[in-house]
Motif scaffolding. Sequence first.
Motif, short mmCIF file in Angstrom:
data_model
loop_
_atom_site.label_atom_id
_atom_site.label_comp_id
_atom_site.label_asym_id
_atom_site.label_seq_id
_atom_site.Cartn_x
_atom_site.Cartn_y
_atom_site.Cartn_z
N CYS A 190 0.83 -1.22 0.00
CA CYS A 190 0.00 0.00 0.00
C CYS A 190 0.86 1.27 0.00
N LYS A 191 1.95 1.25 0.77
CA LYS A 191 2.85 2.41 0.82
C LYS A 191 3.52 2.62 -0.54
N ALA A 192 3.93 1.53 -1.17
CA ALA A 192 4.57 1.65 -2.50
C ALA A 192 3.57 2.22 -3.50
N LEU A 193 2.32 1.77 -3.43
CA LEU A 193 1.30 2.29 -4.33
C LEU A 193 1.03 3.76 -4.06
N GLU A 194 1.06 4.13 -2.77
CA GLU A 194 0.86 5.54 -2.41
C GLU A 194 1.96 6.42 -2.99
N MET A 195 3.21 5.95 -2.92
CA MET A 195 4.34 6.72 -3.45
C MET A 195 4.21 6.90 -4.96
N LYS A 196 3.76 5.85 -5.66
CA LYS A 196 3.57 5.95 -7.11
C LYS A 196 2.48 6.97 -7.45
N LEU A 197 1.39 6.94 -6.69
CA LEU A 197 0.31 7.89 -6.94
C LEU A 197 0.75 9.32 -6.70
N LEU A 198 1.52 9.54 -5.62
CA LEU A 198 2.02 10.88 -5.33
C LEU A 198 2.97 11.36 -6.42
N GLU A 199 3.79 10.44 -6.93
CA GLU A 199 4.72 10.79 -8.00
C GLU A 199 3.97 11.17 -9.27
N CYS A 200 2.92 10.40 -9.60
CA CYS A 200 2.12 10.71 -10.79
C CYS A 200 1.42 12.06 -10.63
N LEU A 201 0.90 12.29 -9.40
CA LEU A 201 0.22 13.55 -9.14
C LEU A 201 1.18 14.73 -9.27
N SER A 202 2.40 14.57 -8.78
CA SER A 202 3.41 15.63 -8.86
C SER A 202 3.77 15.92 -10.32
N GLN A 203 3.91 14.85 -11.13
CA GLN A 203 4.21 15.03 -12.54
C GLN A 203 3.09 15.75 -13.28
N CYS A 204 1.86 15.43 -12.93
CA CYS A 204 0.72 16.08 -13.56
C CYS A 204 0.67 17.57 -13.22
N MET A 205 0.97 17.87 -11.95
CA MET A 205 0.96 19.28 -11.52
C MET A 205 2.07 20.07 -12.21
N ASP A 206 3.25 19.45 -12.33
CA ASP A 206 4.37 20.13 -13.01
C ASP A 206 4.03 20.38 -14.47
N SER A 207 3.40 19.40 -15.10
CA SER A 207 3.02 19.53 -16.50
C SER A 207 2.00 20.65 -16.68
N GLN A 208 1.06 20.74 -15.74
CA GLN A 208 0.03 21.78 -15.82
C GLN A 208 0.64 23.16 -15.64
N GLN A 209 1.58 23.27 -14.73
CA GLN A 209 2.22 24.56 -14.48
C GLN A 209 3.02 25.00 -15.70
N ASN A 210 3.69 24.06 -16.36
CA ASN A 210 4.46 24.40 -17.56
C ASN A 210 3.55 24.91 -18.68
N LYS A 211 2.36 24.32 -18.82
CA LYS A 211 1.42 24.77 -19.83
C LYS A 211 0.96 26.19 -19.54
N VAL A 212 0.73 26.50 -18.28
CA VAL A 212 0.28 27.85 -17.90
C VAL A 212 1.36 28.87 -18.19
N ARG A 213 2.61 28.50 -17.91
CA ARG A 213 3.71 29.43 -18.16
C ARG A 213 3.85 29.72 -19.66
N ARG A 214 3.65 28.70 -20.48
CA ARG A 214 3.75 28.89 -21.93
C ARG A 214 2.66 29.82 -22.45
#
Length: 216
Positions: A190-214
Amino acid sequence: MCENMMEINFGDSISNLSCDDKDGFMSLKKTSSLKCPPPFLMKTYELLEEGSEVEDGMKIVSWNEEGNGFVVWSPAEFSELILPRYFKHNNFSSFIRQLNTYGFRKISSKRWEFQHEKFQKGCKHMLVEISRKKCEPSVFPSYLKSCSEENAMTNNSSVEENNDNHEILMEENKNLKKERLELEMQIAECKALEMKLLECLSQCMDSQQNKVRRLC
């Protein structure tokens, strides 16, 4: 004097009917009857023949592979689910003591496996040949025994019961450790799955922020 004999069957017993001309009456003489196995042995045999398993398919008690003995795979479930169905108690130690009185032997140190030469799968007719162990007669009457002897007998009985209880507790402790390891593995997954979900969420947020900056 003439005596005529006729053999008559009465259910499970066989009797002889004799006619005595001199006395002018008939008398029934019972010659033999079928012997019934002890209830404890019958119930133990029946619970093995019926086959007792829990819902997930794990065995609780069953014949061994050779059919010349049986194994209690899970003493806790056996005491809770099986014993009350066939006996008026749920005490595993009491069940073991009963086995001992009929000459059963525990043949494995790693599991609760018991054996008796007359207790075999598919040989229900042999149960009548099993009898209780007879206590060896004492040289002295019971009322002449010393207090120390009586106390020793009581202590031996208590030690035997404590040993049985100790083995049961060890078995339960082993099962609890197994369950604990399984739970720890589930928590780690469960902890490993939680870390993967947090990593995916962080990548999505970074991608969204990059789009806004552009866009800006």
